[in-house]
Design a protein around this motif. Structure first.
Motif, PDB file in Angstrom:
ATOM      1  N   HIS A  38       1.347   5.654  -7.031  1.00 39.65           N
ATOM      2  CA  HIS A  38       1.819   5.766  -5.656  1.00 39.65           C
ATOM      3  C   HIS A  38       3.069   6.633  -5.662  1.00 39.65           C
ATOM      4  CE1 HIS A  38       4.148   4.234  -2.066  1.00 39.65           C
ATOM      5  NE2 HIS A  38       3.033   4.724  -1.545  1.00 39.65           N
ATOM      6  N   LEU A  39       3.014   7.745  -4.918  1.00 38.47           N
ATOM      7  CA  LEU A  39       4.113   8.700  -4.813  1.00 38.47           C
ATOM      8  C   LEU A  39       4.557   9.241  -6.168  1.00 38.47           C
ATOM      9  CD1 LEU A  39       6.221   6.905  -2.048  1.00 38.47           C
ATOM     10  CD2 LEU A  39       4.697   8.884  -1.767  1.00 38.47           C
ATOM     11  N   GLY A  40       3.692   9.133  -7.154  1.00 38.64           N
ATOM     12  CA  GLY A  40       3.992   9.675  -8.468  1.00 38.64           C
ATOM     13  C   GLY A  40       4.986   8.884  -9.286  1.00 38.64           C
ATOM     14  N   ILE A  41       5.386   7.689  -8.792  1.00 38.28           N
ATOM     15  CA  ILE A  41       6.445   6.969  -9.506  1.00 38.28           C
ATOM     16  C   ILE A  41       6.068   5.567  -9.964  1.00 38.28           C
ATOM     17  CG2 ILE A  41       8.317   8.255  -8.400  1.00 38.28           C
ATOM     18  CD1 ILE A  41       8.699   5.761  -6.543  1.00 38.28           C
ATOM     19  N   ALA A  42       5.013   5.004  -9.393  1.00 37.90           N
ATOM     20  CA  ALA A  42       4.657   3.623  -9.751  1.00 37.90           C
ATOM     21  C   ALA A  42       3.157   3.439  -9.655  1.00 37.90           C
ATOM     22  CB  ALA A  42       5.375   2.635  -8.827  1.00 37.90           C
ATOM     23  N   GLN A  43       2.668   2.379 -10.268  1.00 39.79           N
ATOM     24  CA  GLN A  43       1.240   2.065 -10.249  1.00 39.79           C
ATOM     25  C   GLN A  43       0.934   0.997  -9.205  1.00 39.79           C
ATOM     26  OE1 GLN A  43      -1.399   3.297 -12.246  1.00 39.79           O
ATOM     27  NE2 GLN A  43       0.094   4.853 -12.827  1.00 39.79           N
ATOM     28  N   VAL A  44      -0.157   1.196  -8.489  1.00 41.49           N
ATOM     29  CA  VAL A  44      -0.689   0.172  -7.595  1.00 41.49           C
ATOM     30  C   VAL A  44      -2.006  -0.288  -8.208  1.00 41.49           C
ATOM     31  CG1 VAL A  44      -1.670  -0.293  -5.316  1.00 41.49           C
ATOM     32  CG2 VAL A  44       0.390   1.113  -5.532  1.00 41.49           C
ATOM     33  N   ALA A  45      -2.154  -1.603  -8.329  1.00 35.56           N
ATOM     34  CA  ALA A  45      -3.343  -2.166  -8.957  1.00 35.56           C
ATOM     35  C   ALA A  45      -4.221  -2.843  -7.910  1.00 35.56           C
ATOM     36  CB  ALA A  45      -2.952  -3.173 -10.027  1.00 35.56           C
ATOM     37  N   GLY A  46      -5.506  -2.895  -8.216  1.00 35.16           N
ATOM     38  CA  GLY A  46      -6.442  -3.580  -7.347  1.00 35.16           C
ATOM     39  C   GLY A  46      -7.675  -3.982  -8.128  1.00 35.16           C
ATOM     40  N   LYS A  47      -8.598  -4.615  -7.418  1.00 30.71           N
ATOM     41  CA  LYS A  47      -9.842  -5.049  -8.043  1.00 30.71           C
ATOM     42  C   LYS A  47     -10.918  -5.145  -6.970  1.00 30.71           C
ATOM     43  CE  LYS A  47      -8.740  -9.938  -7.530  1.00 30.71           C
ATOM     44  NZ  LYS A  47      -8.777 -11.251  -8.155  1.00 30.71           N
ATOM     45  N   PHE A  48     -12.134  -5.372  -7.426  1.00 31.67           N
ATOM     46  CA  PHE A  48     -13.246  -5.642  -6.530  1.00 31.67           C
ATOM     47  C   PHE A  48     -13.717  -7.059  -6.826  1.00 31.67           C
ATOM     48  CE2 PHE A  48     -13.125  -1.068  -6.996  1.00 31.67           C
ATOM     49  CZ  PHE A  48     -13.205  -0.648  -5.678  1.00 31.67           C
ATOM     50  N   ASN A  77      -9.677  -5.411  -3.216  1.00 28.75           N
ATOM     51  CA  ASN A  77      -8.582  -6.372  -3.062  1.00 28.75           C
ATOM     52  C   ASN A  77      -7.358  -5.878  -3.832  1.00 28.75           C
ATOM     53  OD1 ASN A  77      -6.838  -8.545  -3.089  1.00 28.75           O
ATOM     54  ND2 ASN A  77      -8.346 -10.018  -3.815  1.00 28.75           N
ATOM     55  N   THR A  78      -6.322  -5.487  -3.081  1.00 26.38           N
ATOM     56  CA  THR A  78      -5.046  -5.096  -3.695  1.00 26.38           C
ATOM     57  C   THR A  78      -3.951  -6.117  -3.386  1.00 26.38           C
ATOM     58  OG1 THR A  78      -4.334  -3.777  -1.790  1.00 26.38           O
ATOM     59  CG2 THR A  78      -5.628  -2.641  -3.503  1.00 26.38           C
ATOM     60  N   SER A  79      -4.340  -7.241  -2.799  1.00 22.65           N
ATOM     61  CA  SER A  79      -3.419  -8.313  -2.388  1.00 22.65           C
ATOM     62  C   SER A  79      -2.515  -7.914  -1.227  1.00 22.65           C
ATOM     63  CB  SER A  79      -2.561  -8.797  -3.568  1.00 22.65           C
ATOM     64  OG  SER A  79      -3.385  -9.313  -4.586  1.00 22.65           O
ATOM     65  N   ALA A 173       0.766  11.238  -2.084  1.00 23.27           N
ATOM     66  CA  ALA A 173       0.998   9.832  -1.726  1.00 23.27           C
ATOM     67  C   ALA A 173       0.246   8.909  -2.671  1.00 23.27           C
ATOM     68  CB  ALA A 173       0.565   9.575  -0.283  1.00 23.27           C
ATOM     69  N   VAL A 174      -0.969   9.304  -3.011  1.00 23.60           N
ATOM     70  CA  VAL A 174      -1.805   8.528  -3.925  1.00 23.60           C
ATOM     71  C   VAL A 174      -2.273   9.483  -5.020  1.00 23.60           C
ATOM     72  CG1 VAL A 174      -3.888   7.120  -4.152  1.00 23.60           C
ATOM     73  CG2 VAL A 174      -2.592   7.065  -2.014  1.00 23.60           C
ATOM     74  N   GLY A 175      -2.121   9.082  -6.269  1.00 23.15           N
ATOM     75  CA  GLY A 175      -2.527   9.941  -7.381  1.00 23.15           C
ATOM     76  C   GLY A 175      -4.000  10.253  -7.364  1.00 23.15           C
ATOM     77  N   LYS A 176      -4.362  11.373  -7.962  1.00 28.10           N
ATOM     78  CA  LYS A 176      -5.779  11.744  -7.999  1.00 28.10           C
ATOM     79  C   LYS A 176      -6.529  10.994  -9.091  1.00 28.10           C
ATOM     80  CE  LYS A 176      -5.615  15.731 -11.087  1.00 28.10           C
ATOM     81  NZ  LYS A 176      -5.935  17.144 -11.257  1.00 28.10           N
TER      82      LYS A 176
END
Length: 191
Positions: A38-48, A77-79, A173-176
């Motif tokens: 996210h924005l090149g600085i942090a990870q956003v995690a999710g699942k199905f 689901n990313t909470s 905004a979101v990494g590729k």
């Protein structure tokens, strides 16, 4: 020659009735996870949360495995509910039009020890691309209830733009690159 014919006749019924063993994923012990920057600085995690998969195999080491997996994309689901709603929209997965993603394995090759490479076709939205997963085979075990179980961990990275998931393409905004991490447990179907 006569002995060879007798041997073929004797073993023919065994080969005629040989069937692949089916292993179905255990959803209580399987997770389909992803992360993206996210924005090149942090990870956003999710699942199905909803999925189903199966393996067909005759070999104990699964090197002849035929693997099929379907993921219910509406279960993303990313909470964070607003983000999950956005991921379901046409900016990302377009779940009304494409409610599932699919993986069909084409080969599972042993590299060394318990390390494998899984190749197959991943379909997201209206695009199908070849992907390779690095797989660690955890082995098989008989559980306390007499079921045979097999465990695997599989990882890969995909470019989301390849699958027409283009939101934020111009603003980072979101990494590729989306990293997929799958923890898989399968139960052998009883005859």
């Amino acid at each position: 020659m006569k002995k060879l014919l007798l041997a073929l006749v004797a073993f023919a019924p065994l080969t005629m009735f040989a069937q692949s063993t089916t292993w179905n994923n255990d959803p209580a012990h399987t997770s389909i996870n992803f992360n993206v920057t996210h924005l090149g600085i942090a990870q956003v995690a999710g699942k199905f949360d909803k999925f189903e998969g199966a393996i067909q195999s005759d070999k104990k080491d699964f090197t002849d495995a035929k693997i099929n997996f379907t993921v219910d994309v509406t279960s993303v689901n990313t909470s964070v509910e607003p983000r999950d709603k956005h991921l379901k929209s046409d900016d990302f997965f377009s779940v009304e039009k494409y409610p599932t993603m699919k993986f069909v394995g084409t080969s599972l090759k042993k590299v060394s020890g318990n390390k494998y490479v899984l190749e197959g076709d991943l379909t997201i939205k209206d695009v199908t691309k070849k992907v390779k997963f690095d797989v660690v085979y955890g082995g098989t075990v008989v559980d306390p209830w007499g079921n045979n179980r097999a465990g695997f961990d599989a990882t890969t990275s995909i470019n989301r733009f390849d699958y027409h998931i283009d939101f934020g393409k111009d603003n980072n905004a979101v990494g590729k690159t989306v990293n997929l991490v799958l923890h898989l447990e399968f139960t052998q179907k009883k005859a």
